[in-house]
Write a protein that holds these residues in place. Structure first.
Motif, PDB file in Angstrom:
ATOM      1  N   ARG A 208      33.398  41.283  12.706  1.00 53.98           N
ATOM      2  CA  ARG A 208      32.346  40.868  12.104  1.00 53.98           C
ATOM      3  C   ARG A 208      32.615  39.298  11.438  1.00 53.98           C
ATOM      4  NH1 ARG A 208      28.265  44.221  10.695  1.00 53.98           N
ATOM      5  NH2 ARG A 208      27.307  42.342   9.794  1.00 53.98           N
ATOM      6  N   GLY A 209      33.560  38.955  11.261  1.00 58.17           N
ATOM      7  CA  GLY A 209      33.811  37.686  10.607  1.00 58.17           C
ATOM      8  C   GLY A 209      35.083  37.118  10.801  1.00 58.17           C
ATOM      9  N   THR A 210      36.003  37.207  11.715  1.00 54.52           N
ATOM     10  CA  THR A 210      37.331  36.606  12.071  1.00 54.52           C
ATOM     11  C   THR A 210      36.841  35.319  12.305  1.00 54.52           C
ATOM     12  OG1 THR A 210      37.883  38.845  13.052  1.00 54.52           O
ATOM     13  CG2 THR A 210      39.351  36.955  13.190  1.00 54.52           C
ATOM     14  N   ASP A 211      36.836  34.284  11.423  1.00 52.81           N
ATOM     15  CA  ASP A 211      36.428  32.997  11.532  1.00 52.81           C
ATOM     16  C   ASP A 211      37.755  32.298  11.212  1.00 52.81           C
ATOM     17  OD1 ASP A 211      35.272  30.673  11.636  1.00 52.81           O
ATOM     18  OD2 ASP A 211      34.201  30.661   9.817  1.00 52.81           O
ATOM     19  N   VAL A 212      38.510  32.222  12.051  1.00 53.23           N
ATOM     20  CA  VAL A 212      39.988  31.589  11.801  1.00 53.23           C
ATOM     21  C   VAL A 212      39.887  30.098  11.353  1.00 53.23           C
ATOM     22  CG1 VAL A 212      42.082  30.979  12.640  1.00 53.23           C
ATOM     23  CG2 VAL A 212      41.220  33.122  13.377  1.00 53.23           C
ATOM     24  N   PRO A 213      39.140  29.294  12.090  1.00 51.48           N
ATOM     25  CA  PRO A 213      39.017  28.009  11.720  1.00 51.48           C
ATOM     26  C   PRO A 213      38.377  27.847  10.398  1.00 51.48           C
ATOM     27  CG  PRO A 213      38.209  28.167  13.998  1.00 51.48           C
ATOM     28  CD  PRO A 213      38.297  29.562  13.332  1.00 51.48           C
ATOM     29  N   GLY A 214      37.280  28.666  10.047  1.00 53.20           N
ATOM     30  CA  GLY A 214      36.757  28.630   8.875  1.00 53.20           C
ATOM     31  C   GLY A 214      37.712  28.955   7.562  1.00 53.20           C
ATOM     32  N   THR A 252      36.551  15.988   2.875  1.00 56.87           N
ATOM     33  CA  THR A 252      36.521  16.056   4.324  1.00 56.87           C
ATOM     34  C   THR A 252      36.564  17.518   4.769  1.00 56.87           C
ATOM     35  OG1 THR A 252      37.420  13.677   4.355  1.00 56.87           O
ATOM     36  CG2 THR A 252      37.329  15.157   6.271  1.00 56.87           C
ATOM     37  N   LEU A 253      37.551  18.157   4.147  1.00 60.18           N
ATOM     38  CA  LEU A 253      37.830  19.546   4.729  1.00 60.18           C
ATOM     39  C   LEU A 253      36.636  20.401   4.263  1.00 60.18           C
ATOM     40  CD1 LEU A 253      41.828  20.125   3.530  1.00 60.18           C
ATOM     41  CD2 LEU A 253      40.595  20.060   5.936  1.00 60.18           C
ATOM     42  N   LEU A 254      36.070  20.224   3.168  1.00 58.74           N
ATOM     43  CA  LEU A 254      34.907  21.204   2.788  1.00 58.74           C
ATOM     44  C   LEU A 254      33.453  20.781   3.567  1.00 58.74           C
ATOM     45  CD1 LEU A 254      34.862  20.848  -1.359  1.00 58.74           C
ATOM     46  CD2 LEU A 254      35.166  22.816   0.182  1.00 58.74           C
ATOM     47  N   ILE A 258      31.619  23.482   5.900  1.00 56.32           N
ATOM     48  CA  ILE A 258      30.151  23.947   5.863  1.00 56.32           C
ATOM     49  C   ILE A 258      29.572  23.694   7.183  1.00 56.32           C
ATOM     50  CG2 ILE A 258      28.076  22.801   5.084  1.00 56.32           C
ATOM     51  CD1 ILE A 258      29.571  21.890   2.513  1.00 56.32           C
ATOM     52  N   VAL A 259      29.884  22.373   7.880  1.00 53.49           N
ATOM     53  CA  VAL A 259      29.528  22.367   9.347  1.00 53.49           C
ATOM     54  C   VAL A 259      29.948  23.786  10.174  1.00 53.49           C
ATOM     55  CG1 VAL A 259      29.747  21.066  11.393  1.00 53.49           C
ATOM     56  CG2 VAL A 259      29.462  19.726   9.199  1.00 53.49           C
ATOM     57  N   ARG A 260      31.265  24.160  10.078  1.00 47.02           N
ATOM     58  CA  ARG A 260      31.678  25.273  10.913  1.00 47.02           C
ATOM     59  C   ARG A 260      30.802  26.546  10.580  1.00 47.02           C
ATOM     60  NH1 ARG A 260      34.140  27.647  15.241  1.00 47.02           N
ATOM     61  NH2 ARG A 260      34.463  30.057  14.420  1.00 47.02           N
ATOM     62  N   GLU A 261      30.653  26.577   9.069  1.00 44.65           N
ATOM     63  CA  GLU A 261      29.976  27.801   8.910  1.00 44.65           C
ATOM     64  C   GLU A 261      28.590  27.972   9.219  1.00 44.65           C
ATOM     65  OE1 GLU A 261      32.180  30.452   7.387  1.00 44.65           O
ATOM     66  OE2 GLU A 261      33.098  29.009   8.477  1.00 44.65           O
ATOM     67  N   ALA A 262      28.002  26.789   9.392  1.00 45.69           N
ATOM     68  CA  ALA A 262      26.409  26.567   9.785  1.00 45.69           C
ATOM     69  C   ALA A 262      26.409  26.765  11.192  1.00 45.69           C
ATOM     70  CB  ALA A 262      25.973  25.164   9.371  1.00 45.69           C
ATOM     71  N   THR A 263      27.251  26.651  11.938  1.00 45.86           N
ATOM     72  CA  THR A 263      27.216  26.624  13.384  1.00 45.86           C
ATOM     73  C   THR A 263      27.816  28.143  14.190  1.00 45.86           C
ATOM     74  OG1 THR A 263      29.065  25.432  13.688  1.00 45.86           O
ATOM     75  CG2 THR A 263      27.069  24.292  13.692  1.00 45.86           C
ATOM     76  N   ALA A 264      29.023  28.607  13.155  1.00 48.00           N
ATOM     77  CA  ALA A 264      29.863  29.912  13.859  1.00 48.00           C
ATOM     78  C   ALA A 264      28.955  30.772  13.794  1.00 48.00           C
ATOM     79  CB  ALA A 264      30.719  30.144  12.815  1.00 48.00           C
ATOM     80  N   SER A 265      29.046  31.767  14.902  1.00 44.93           N
ATOM     81  CA  SER A 265      28.125  33.065  15.086  1.00 44.93           C
ATOM     82  C   SER A 265      28.730  34.167  14.239  1.00 44.93           C
ATOM     83  CB  SER A 265      28.651  33.493  16.470  1.00 44.93           C
ATOM     84  OG  SER A 265      29.949  33.747  16.755  1.00 44.93           O
ATOM     85  N   ASN A 266      29.979  34.192  13.805  1.00 44.72           N
ATOM     86  CA  ASN A 266      30.416  35.126  12.658  1.00 44.72           C
ATOM     87  C   ASN A 266      31.236  34.217  11.599  1.00 44.72           C
ATOM     88  OD1 ASN A 266      29.440  37.681  14.036  1.00 44.72           O
ATOM     89  ND2 ASN A 266      31.161  37.407  15.395  1.00 44.72           N
ATOM     90  N   PRO A 267      30.347  33.737  10.764  1.00 43.73           N
ATOM     91  CA  PRO A 267      31.084  32.799   9.817  1.00 43.73           C
ATOM     92  C   PRO A 267      31.845  33.652   8.812  1.00 43.73           C
ATOM     93  CG  PRO A 267      28.776  32.985   9.258  1.00 43.73           C
ATOM     94  CD  PRO A 267      29.147  33.619  10.605  1.00 43.73           C
ATOM     95  N   LEU A 268      33.105  32.934   8.290  1.00 36.49           N
ATOM     96  CA  LEU A 268      33.683  33.487   7.255  1.00 36.49           C
ATOM     97  C   LEU A 268      32.711  33.732   5.903  1.00 36.49           C
ATOM     98  CD1 LEU A 268      36.522  34.351   6.198  1.00 36.49           C
ATOM     99  CD2 LEU A 268      36.843  32.008   5.290  1.00 36.49           C
TER     100      LEU A 268
END
Length: 496
Positions: A208-214, A252-254, A258-268
């Motif tokens: 449900r939330g294995t968002d490794v890149p995030g 930059t990392l932040l 934010i971009v990753r969490e806005a687009t991920a199907s199961n965000p961290l």
């Protein structure tokens, strides 16, 4: 409404009344061990320096290594609690923290101690990140929840001043190694009781939330950010090239996170959690109040030591009235105040008292008297913290869904930790700069130090005053619609 049963209901709430309160005390014991470790180490730093041969700059890494790991991993640890199970993460953190404490106590070199402190920070993040989420699920009923959070708030906020006293006693009576060894029986007993008293909860599952890149992005951003605050910013200044470069890397990392969490199907970290004005405002206030309070505890201790000539034990005793007041208000009266007036009013009153105390501290002279110039300040700080922090922590969790409780708990801890690190770095740097300029102008050492402390105390008061503004605006309750007003009127008539 302070919190809804629907929002907080979850399996652990099925425990009996007595076992729930015993479980709360176990959770608070774990939190106390983590909080104590921060200030108890500060008192023992001179002894560590003499024993292991630290230089003044390398000695800071005994504190920095812990803060970087702790602040960097809180948010990830909180989310892992939602996914894997909060009790599992709590127990894992306790085991790691206790084992690292043994390694710290046995350390015979600088390198071993710094590495062990980093591991301690990881264990501390795992342990503390999920505690507040576990409490609000154990106590879904608003009145009981307010009382339980009051107990937790006292431990989380007053534990630091208890650590000053404990550190002074252990360091002077035995040696600095025992400030770490004392964690072993506490950690072992807490873990044993946690297994017995806290029901095992089932997480959402890593799927449900294995968002490794995030996870990599936010952990990297927080660690680089905390490192920037405690190292180059504090030592080289905020305008140095290294500080600016690391600050840009953090931003930059932040942004990437934010971009990753806005687009991920199961965000961290689901960004929807920030739609709540209450949650967002509470975390802003948490960061600002932690910046002012933590910095002042540190600089206030230096004022007592370097200007008034207090020993480590005397400093711990000097801060004891703050601890007592926070304990009495948090444990005995916070629930009644929140139930009677709601959480917002006690929050504002408490922040105003803290601001007044910090402003009053700017009047402490070189030859200050404890009862005239210090005790009134610590009294205002104790009253303010005891009134506002239980309300603030309750507000931070009030609109949170059960599946996000661990994340919100970790977020609250993260903002407090990063705020404390930022506040300490800024206030300490400004104080040192002001002291140097006064000394260059011919002032005595004591007068120069006092002038530097006065500047930091005044800035800390401004920081907490900004939190008051946020509490009065952002935390303002939403205006009710006509149907809601009519429903409230009908309920009032029925009650009459």
């Amino acid at each position: 409404m302070y919190a809804t049963t629907e929002t907080l209901a979850t399996t652990p709430a099925t425990q009996g009344g007595r076992s729930r309160w015993l479980a709360l005390y176990v959770l608070c014991a774990g939190m106390l061990m983590i909080v104590l470790d921060v200030t108890v180490v500060n008192v023992a730093l001179p002894a560590m320096q003499d024993d292991l041969g630290f230089t003044s700059s390398s000695l800071a890494w005994v504190v920095n290594a812990y803060m970087i790991a702790f602040g960097g991993l809180l948010l990830l640890a909180g989310r892992l609690g939602d996914l894997i199970g909060r009790r599992t993460i709590f127990l894992s953190g306790l085991a790691l923290f206790t084992a690292a404490s043994v390694l710290c106590g046995l350390a015979g070199s600088q390198e071993v101690l710094v590495v062990a402190r980093f591991i301690q920070g990881v264990g501390g993040a795992l342990t503390s990140a999920v505690i507040l989420g576990m409490i609000v699920t154990l106590f879904p009923e608003p009145r009981e929840q307010a009382k339980a959070i009051g107990v937790y708030a006292f431990v989380a906020s007053a534990g630091g001043s208890i650590g000053l006293l404990a550190g002074g006693v252990l360091t002077q009576a035995i040696n600095w190694h025992w400030i770490f060894f004392v964690n072993v029986p506490i950690g072992a007993l807490t873990a044993f009781l946690a297994v017995k008293l806290i029901e095992k909860d089932k997480g959402l599952g890593l799927g449900r939330g294995t968002d490794v890149p995030g996870a990599i992005l936010i952990t990297g951003a927080l660690m680089v950010g905390v490192f920037t605050i405690v190292k180059p910013a504090a030592e080289l200044g905020w305008t140095s090239g290294r500080t600016i470069a690391l600050s840009l890397l953090t931003l930059t990392l932040l942004a990437c996170f934010i971009v990753r969490e806005a687009t991920a199907s199961n965000p961290l970290v689901p960004l929807r959690i920030f739609r709540s004005r209450t949650l967002t405002g509470a975390n802003l206030i948490q960061a600002l109040s932690a910046s002012g309070m933590f910095g002042i505890f540190f600089l206030g201790s230096l004022y007592l030591e370097r200007v008034l000539g207090y020993s480590a034990l005397e400093i711990g005793l000097a801060f004891l009235p703050t601890t007592v007041l926070m304990g009495v208000l948090s444990v005995r009266y916070s629930e009644k105040l929140i139930t009677r007036f709601g959480p917002r009013r006690p929050l504002i009153v408490g922040l105003v008292l803290i601001t007044a105390g910090l402003a009053l501290f700017t009047q402490a002279p070189v030859g200050g008297n404890y009862f005239i110039h210090v005790l009134p300040v610590l009294t205002l700080l104790g009253l303010g913290a005891g009134v506002c922090f239980p309300a603030l922590m309750g507000l931070a969790m009030a609109d949170v869904k059960p599946e996000d409780a661990g994340l919100a708990s970790g977020l609250t801890g993260t903002t407090a930790q990063v705020g404390a690190a930022l506040g300490l770095a800024v206030l300490a740097t400004l104080s040192a700069t002001r002291t140097e300029s006064l000394a260059a102008a011919g002032k005595s050492t004591a007068a120069a130090l006092t002038g530097g402390f006065h500047l930091s105390f005044g800035i800390a008061a401004v920081i907490v005053a900004a939190a008051v503004v946020i509490a009065c605006t952002v935390m303002r309750p939403a205006r009710k619609t006509a149907p809601e007003v009519a429903e409230d009127d009908e309920l009032a008539l029925d009650a009459a």
